[in-house]
Scaffold this motif. Structure first.
Motif, PDB file in Angstrom:
ATOM      1  N   ALA A 268      19.095  -1.791  18.555  1.00  0.00           N
ATOM      2  CA  ALA A 268      19.783  -2.001  17.288  1.00  0.00           C
ATOM      3  C   ALA A 268      19.979  -3.480  16.983  1.00  0.00           C
ATOM      4  CB  ALA A 268      21.129  -1.279  17.306  1.00  0.00           C
ATOM      5  N   LEU A 269      20.315  -4.267  18.026  1.00  0.00           N
ATOM      6  CA  LEU A 269      20.637  -5.674  17.810  1.00  0.00           C
ATOM      7  C   LEU A 269      19.408  -6.577  17.767  1.00  0.00           C
ATOM      8  CD1 LEU A 269      23.825  -6.103  20.052  1.00  0.00           C
ATOM      9  CD2 LEU A 269      23.710  -5.773  17.583  1.00  0.00           C
ATOM     10  N   PHE A 270      18.385  -6.259  18.578  1.00  0.00           N
ATOM     11  CA  PHE A 270      17.265  -7.178  18.714  1.00  0.00           C
ATOM     12  C   PHE A 270      15.923  -6.577  18.293  1.00  0.00           C
ATOM     13  CE2 PHE A 270      20.381  -8.067  22.132  1.00  0.00           C
ATOM     14  CZ  PHE A 270      20.838  -9.297  21.665  1.00  0.00           C
ATOM     15  N   GLY A 271      15.937  -5.356  17.827  1.00  0.00           N
ATOM     16  CA  GLY A 271      14.673  -4.718  17.455  1.00  0.00           C
ATOM     17  C   GLY A 271      14.114  -5.202  16.142  1.00  0.00           C
ATOM     18  N   GLY A 272      14.970  -5.780  15.294  1.00  0.00           N
ATOM     19  CA  GLY A 272      14.503  -6.302  14.013  1.00  0.00           C
ATOM     20  C   GLY A 272      14.234  -5.245  12.966  1.00  0.00           C
ATOM     21  N   GLU A 273      14.612  -4.001  13.226  1.00  0.00           N
ATOM     22  CA  GLU A 273      14.341  -2.911  12.289  1.00  0.00           C
ATOM     23  C   GLU A 273      15.606  -2.355  11.655  1.00  0.00           C
ATOM     24  OE1 GLU A 273      11.407  -2.228  11.427  1.00  0.00           O
ATOM     25  OE2 GLU A 273      10.357  -3.397  12.941  1.00  0.00           O
ATOM     26  N   GLY A 274      16.764  -3.011  11.894  1.00  0.00           N
ATOM     27  CA  GLY A 274      18.009  -2.520  11.328  1.00  0.00           C
ATOM     28  C   GLY A 274      18.651  -1.473  12.223  1.00  0.00           C
ATOM     29  N   LEU A 275      19.781  -0.950  11.777  1.00  0.00           N
ATOM     30  CA  LEU A 275      20.542   0.005  12.573  1.00  0.00           C
ATOM     31  C   LEU A 275      20.202   1.454  12.260  1.00  0.00           C
ATOM     32  CD1 LEU A 275      24.071  -1.672  12.373  1.00  0.00           C
ATOM     33  CD2 LEU A 275      22.404  -1.838  14.217  1.00  0.00           C
ATOM     34  N   PHE A 276      19.605   1.712  11.114  1.00  0.00           N
ATOM     35  CA  PHE A 276      19.384   3.086  10.689  1.00  0.00           C
ATOM     36  C   PHE A 276      17.974   3.246  10.121  1.00  0.00           C
ATOM     37  CE2 PHE A 276      23.833   2.002  10.212  1.00  0.00           C
ATOM     38  CZ  PHE A 276      24.482   3.062  10.826  1.00  0.00           C
ATOM     39  N   PHE A 277      17.462   4.460  10.193  1.00  0.00           N
ATOM     40  CA  PHE A 277      16.245   4.797   9.482  1.00  0.00           C
ATOM     41  C   PHE A 277      16.439   6.136   8.782  1.00  0.00           C
ATOM     42  CE2 PHE A 277      15.368   5.669  14.052  1.00  0.00           C
ATOM     43  CZ  PHE A 277      15.412   7.055  14.021  1.00  0.00           C
ATOM     44  N   ALA A 278      15.597   6.402   7.803  1.00  0.00           N
ATOM     45  CA  ALA A 278      15.715   7.625   7.015  1.00  0.00           C
ATOM     46  C   ALA A 278      14.938   8.751   7.692  1.00  0.00           C
ATOM     47  CB  ALA A 278      15.171   7.395   5.607  1.00  0.00           C
ATOM     48  N   THR A 279      15.523   9.935   7.688  1.00  0.00           N
ATOM     49  CA  THR A 279      14.830  11.124   8.180  1.00  0.00           C
ATOM     50  C   THR A 279      14.555  12.041   6.998  1.00  0.00           C
ATOM     51  OG1 THR A 279      16.932  12.231   8.683  1.00  0.00           O
ATOM     52  CG2 THR A 279      15.896  10.982  10.445  1.00  0.00           C
ATOM     53  N   LEU A 280      13.306  12.408   6.826  1.00  0.00           N
ATOM     54  CA  LEU A 280      12.869  13.256   5.718  1.00  0.00           C
ATOM     55  C   LEU A 280      12.343  14.559   6.311  1.00  0.00           C
ATOM     56  CD1 LEU A 280      10.875  10.474   3.837  1.00  0.00           C
ATOM     57  CD2 LEU A 280      13.258  11.123   3.483  1.00  0.00           C
ATOM     58  N   ARG A 281      12.947  15.668   5.904  1.00  0.00           N
ATOM     59  CA  ARG A 281      12.567  16.973   6.458  1.00  0.00           C
ATOM     60  C   ARG A 281      11.974  17.855   5.367  1.00  0.00           C
ATOM     61  NH1 ARG A 281      16.725  17.592   8.907  1.00  0.00           N
ATOM     62  NH2 ARG A 281      15.986  17.084  10.994  1.00  0.00           N
ATOM     63  N   GLY A 282      10.810  18.427   5.661  1.00  0.00           N
ATOM     64  CA  GLY A 282      10.115  19.258   4.700  1.00  0.00           C
ATOM     65  C   GLY A 282      10.715  20.642   4.561  1.00  0.00           C
ATOM     66  N   PRO A 283      10.208  21.401   3.587  1.00  0.00           N
ATOM     67  CA  PRO A 283       8.934  21.177   2.898  1.00  0.00           C
ATOM     68  C   PRO A 283       9.056  20.221   1.721  1.00  0.00           C
ATOM     69  CG  PRO A 283       9.908  23.220   2.139  1.00  0.00           C
ATOM     70  CD  PRO A 283      10.812  22.701   3.218  1.00  0.00           C
ATOM     71  N   GLY A 284       7.939  19.602   1.372  1.00  0.00           N
ATOM     72  CA  GLY A 284       7.913  18.724   0.213  1.00  0.00           C
ATOM     73  C   GLY A 284       6.926  17.586   0.404  1.00  0.00           C
ATOM     74  N   THR A 285       6.872  16.706  -0.577  1.00  0.00           N
ATOM     75  CA  THR A 285       5.957  15.566  -0.565  1.00  0.00           C
ATOM     76  C   THR A 285       6.761  14.278  -0.655  1.00  0.00           C
ATOM     77  OG1 THR A 285       4.297  16.903  -1.720  1.00  0.00           O
ATOM     78  CG2 THR A 285       3.950  14.522  -1.678  1.00  0.00           C
ATOM     79  N   VAL A 286       6.368  13.277   0.132  1.00  0.00           N
ATOM     80  CA  VAL A 286       7.035  11.977   0.106  1.00  0.00           C
ATOM     81  C   VAL A 286       5.981  10.896  -0.109  1.00  0.00           C
ATOM     82  CG1 VAL A 286       8.940  12.719   1.574  1.00  0.00           C
ATOM     83  CG2 VAL A 286       6.921  11.719   2.623  1.00  0.00           C
ATOM     84  N   TRP A 287       6.398   9.793  -0.719  1.00  0.00           N
ATOM     85  CA  TRP A 287       5.540   8.628  -0.937  1.00  0.00           C
ATOM     86  C   TRP A 287       6.190   7.434  -0.252  1.00  0.00           C
ATOM     87  CZ3 TRP A 287       6.279  12.538  -4.300  1.00  0.00           C
ATOM     88  CH2 TRP A 287       5.147  13.134  -4.882  1.00  0.00           C
TER      89      TRP A 287
ATOM     90  N   THR B  13       0.836  -1.197   0.000  1.00  0.00           N
ATOM     91  CA  THR B  13       0.000   0.000   0.000  1.00  0.00           C
ATOM     92  C   THR B  13       0.869   1.245   0.000  1.00  0.00           C
ATOM     93  OG1 THR B  13      -1.759  -1.151   1.198  1.00  0.00           O
ATOM     94  CG2 THR B  13      -1.806   1.249   1.245  1.00  0.00           C
ATOM     95  N   MET B  14       0.463   2.242  -0.778  1.00  0.00           N
ATOM     96  CA  MET B  14       1.230   3.481  -0.863  1.00  0.00           C
ATOM     97  C   MET B  14       0.573   4.558  -0.012  1.00  0.00           C
ATOM     98  SD  MET B  14       1.476   6.742  -2.258  1.00  0.00           S
ATOM     99  CE  MET B  14       0.149   6.757  -3.446  1.00  0.00           C
ATOM    100  N   HIS B  15       1.398   5.342   0.690  1.00  0.00           N
ATOM    101  CA  HIS B  15       0.903   6.456   1.500  1.00  0.00           C
ATOM    102  C   HIS B  15       1.631   7.732   1.082  1.00  0.00           C
ATOM    103  CE1 HIS B  15      -0.704   8.732   4.830  1.00  0.00           C
ATOM    104  NE2 HIS B  15       0.509   9.031   5.261  1.00  0.00           N
ATOM    105  N   LYS B  16       0.859   8.749   0.735  1.00  0.00           N
ATOM    106  CA  LYS B  16       1.415  10.046   0.351  1.00  0.00           C
ATOM    107  C   LYS B  16       1.309  11.002   1.524  1.00  0.00           C
ATOM    108  CE  LYS B  16       0.544  13.921  -2.836  1.00  0.00           C
ATOM    109  NZ  LYS B  16      -0.325  14.405  -3.944  1.00  0.00           N
ATOM    110  N   LYS B  17       2.407  11.686   1.834  1.00  0.00           N
ATOM    111  CA  LYS B  17       2.423  12.612   2.960  1.00  0.00           C
ATOM    112  C   LYS B  17       3.087  13.921   2.543  1.00  0.00           C
ATOM    113  CE  LYS B  17       3.600  13.026   7.870  1.00  0.00           C
ATOM    114  NZ  LYS B  17       2.204  13.354   8.241  1.00  0.00           N
ATOM    115  N   VAL B  18       2.409  15.023   2.825  1.00  0.00           N
ATOM    116  CA  VAL B  18       2.950  16.357   2.550  1.00  0.00           C
ATOM    117  C   VAL B  18       3.591  16.893   3.820  1.00  0.00           C
ATOM    118  CG1 VAL B  18       2.406  18.700   1.819  1.00  0.00           C
ATOM    119  CG2 VAL B  18       1.183  16.772   0.800  1.00  0.00           C
ATOM    120  N   LEU B  19       4.879  17.217   3.748  1.00  0.00           N
ATOM    121  CA  LEU B  19       5.623  17.723   4.900  1.00  0.00           C
ATOM    122  C   LEU B  19       5.666  19.244   4.869  1.00  0.00           C
ATOM    123  CD1 LEU B  19       8.673  15.259   4.911  1.00  0.00           C
ATOM    124  CD2 LEU B  19       6.562  15.094   6.241  1.00  0.00           C
TER     125      LEU B  19
END
Length: 263
Positions: free
Chosen positions: A204-223, A165-171
């Motif tokens: 980081a080791l046991f969360g199952g989500e990896g070591l890093f996540f992406a940070t997206l800072r507005g203004p703009g639109t992300v999908w 599923t795709m989610h569009k978000k305007v920052l």
């Protein structure tokens, strides 16, 4: 309008395809292997790069555009589909795996869109499909997409595929969104993209989500997509029989197969 103006219809829900309507001499470009069907008067041709005028008309310009596609992990070639008939004709392109096809009118996003590799499906002729280098070392090494992402430029219609599923978000200006690195599908050029350490050794080791996540800072639109292909592939691989297991392994049908002597 420098790009060809094309009309389209989307069909399906989870396994979609897009049908593009071409007037006489109109052209659409697409990644190799995405064609589903086309009318008889559509002429298919393989070209270097994307055929946009931004690459230059000379041989070196075409080689440069094609070379950028190789760097981004794509093929040297793309395919064009041109209506050679006298009336409206149709050509359809299918999604490569379950998800959504997102129509993107680049004229609404200041003529530029940055997306993850392999998400581009098709576009009106004139749209330039290039590469976008991540200037920040952290984003390059740990962003899940490396230093290079795809860049779509022009003022025409393009089609991008997202898994699940795709989610569009305007920052808003200064608003920050943190997402899994593989879940980012596309963003407008005004969005600031970086990588952040998830924090905490236990997480980081046991969360199952990896070591890093992406940070997206507005203004703009992300999908954002709910099912990255890498996540889908890892689940399929984990469920597949290992070391050449028997037919129907792990199922009732597999047990019946063994009782019958494998016949």
């Amino acid at each position: 309008m420098n790009n060809h103006e094309i009309d389209f219809n989307l069909y399906g829900d989870d396994m979609q395809f897009v049908e593009v309507e071409l007037d006489p001499q109109e052209t659409v470009i697409a990644e190799a292997g995405s064609l589903m069907m086309m009318d008889s008067d559509i002429r298919m041709e393989t070209i270097f790069g994307d055929g946009s005028e931004q690459q230059g008309s000379g041989l070196m310009g075409k080689l440069l555009g094609a070379g950028k596609r190789v760097i981004s992990g794509e093929s040297l070639f793309m395919t064009t589909f041109t209506n050679q008939g006298s009336g409206k004709k149709h050509v359809a392109f299918a999604a490569p795996y379950p998800g959504k096809i997102i129509p993107m009118d680049l004229s609404e996003f200041e003529g530029k869109l940055i997306c993850q590799k392999d998400s581009f499906l098709a576009a009106a002729k004139g749209v330039s499909v290039g590469v976008e280098y991540q200037k920040k070392i952290g984003a390059g090494f740990f962003g899940g997409e490396g230093f290079i992402m795809q860049k779509l430029e022009g003022d025409g219609m393009s089609f991008v595929h997202a898994g699940g599923t795709m989610h569009k978000k305007v920052l808003e200006p200064g608003e920050t969104l943190k997402v899994d690195t593989g879940c980012l599908v596309a963003m407008t050029g005004s969005v600031d993209y970086n990588i952040e350490y998830i924090g905490g050794v236990k997480t980081a080791l046991f969360g199952g989500e990896g070591l890093f996540f992406a940070t997206l800072r507005g203004p703009g639109t992300v999908w954002i997509q709910s099912l990255p292909f890498s996540r889908l592939a890892s689940k399929v691989f984990a469920a597949a029989p290992q070391k050449g297991g028997d037919k129907g392994e792990g199922s009732i049908a597999g047990g019946l197969y063994d009782l019958l002597g494998g016949k």
